[in-house]
Structure formats: structure tokens, C-alpha cells
Design a protein around this motif. Sequence first.
Motif, PDB file in Angstrom:
ATOM      1  N   GLU A 135      -3.836  -8.938  -7.176  1.00  0.00           N
ATOM      2  CA  GLU A 135      -4.234  -9.238  -8.144  1.00  0.00           C
ATOM      3  C   GLU A 135      -4.357  -7.515  -8.740  1.00  0.00           C
ATOM      4  N   MET A 136      -4.932  -6.919  -8.246  1.00  0.00           N
ATOM      5  CA  MET A 136      -5.534  -5.384  -8.492  1.00  0.00           C
ATOM      6  C   MET A 136      -4.688  -4.625  -8.717  1.00  0.00           C
ATOM      7  N   GLU A 137      -3.532  -4.724  -8.162  1.00  0.00           N
ATOM      8  CA  GLU A 137      -2.203  -3.771  -8.089  1.00  0.00           C
ATOM      9  C   GLU A 137      -1.511  -3.826  -8.973  1.00  0.00           C
ATOM     10  N   ARG A 138      -1.546  -5.519  -9.754  1.00  0.00           N
ATOM     11  CA  ARG A 138      -0.468  -5.999 -10.729  1.00  0.00           C
ATOM     12  C   ARG A 138      -0.832  -5.319 -12.217  1.00  0.00           C
ATOM     13  N   GLY A 139      -2.835  -5.185 -11.559  1.00  0.00           N
ATOM     14  CA  GLY A 139      -3.545  -4.474 -13.072  1.00  0.00           C
ATOM     15  C   GLY A 139      -4.071  -5.717 -14.055  1.00  0.00           C
TER      16      GLY A 139
END
Length: 196
Positions: A135-139
Motif C-alpha cells: 500500500e505504501m508503494e501504491r501511495g
Amino acid sequence: MPLKNTGTEQLIKDTAKQLLFAEGKLHATTQEIADAAGVNRTALHYYFRSRDQLIAAIFQDAMQALSQRLDECMVSEGTFRAKTENIIEVFLKDMIAFPYQETFLITEMNTFGKKLITNIQSDPVKSYLKEAAEEMERGNIEKMNPIHFLMNLFSLLSYPLIMAPLYKKMFRISAKDFQKLIDERGKVIMGMLFKV
């Protein structure tokens, strides 16, 4: 040797949980627990040789039950956001029913240390942390060590409940008004943790 009556044993544990977790009598004596359960102290000592053994049994039950409910949320079907909302809902429901459980668990962990903490599975947590990183990578959530995300989530949930007596006095609010704040807490937490 006769078989133990597990109904009486469970009654004693349930009564102790009510006194400790719901009523906040963290220093309840074995006599107070026996009286509340409607058994004599000899019966309590038959099932639990000492107050420490009873407390250890209650601690293990509480940790296992809470861990199981949270693990189920972490590995359930659905989006990461839905899982997080479910964790919040389960945790707050538990804490509203037993407002002193968290204080009890922390006190016992600090008193007796690691020997009390057993059978905590890490697979659901690992899976949840992996999803948090995705989820962090997806922003969708702020980039950080995913462990911080989970620690933030639990801190945002538990700290206001642990500090409830102080907050009620400091903010000069009634138990009913504080409960309204707790009812709003899930949405506030989601807004703090998620960007969208």
C-alpha cells in the motif's frame, strides 16, 4: 483422583475477567473473586493454586483470544483498507466491553515479562505488514517501516482507552461524551493512516 469440574473453573476465570477487565479491579483478591463467583476460596485454590496462577491463566486466555481475533482480521479476504477497518472495529469493540483489559495485559507483561507471552503467531502479522508495504508503494499510505504503521495503528487505538480516566477529567467530559469520541475514533484513525 476426581476429575475437575471445568464449569466451575471457567466460572472463576469469567468472574475474574469481569472484575479485572470490565470493572477495573486489577488488584482483586482471591477472596473477592471467589465471592463474586459464588464459590468458596478453597474451590478457587483447587483450580488455581495461587492468585498468580489464576492471573497467568486469565492473561493467556485474553492474549490468545485477542490475538486470534486480530489474526483473523489480518488474513481475511478483502482490501488492506477493509482489513484495517475491521481490526479497528474488533479492537474497539473489545476495549469498550472490557476497558481495563489492555491495562491488565500491559501491567502483567511489565511485571512478569516474556514468560507470559507465548503462542503469538507471526504469520498473520507478516502477511499484514507485507500488504502495508504494498500500500505504501501504491501511495495509499505514508512510506515508513511497515512495523511503524502497525504500531501506530495499535497506539492510536489503545492509548486513548488506557488513558480514559485522565482524559475524562482533563477534558471535563462525561463517560457518555467520551464514548461518543471513541465511537468516532475509527474514522479519525483511518483518516490519519490513509491518504485516500
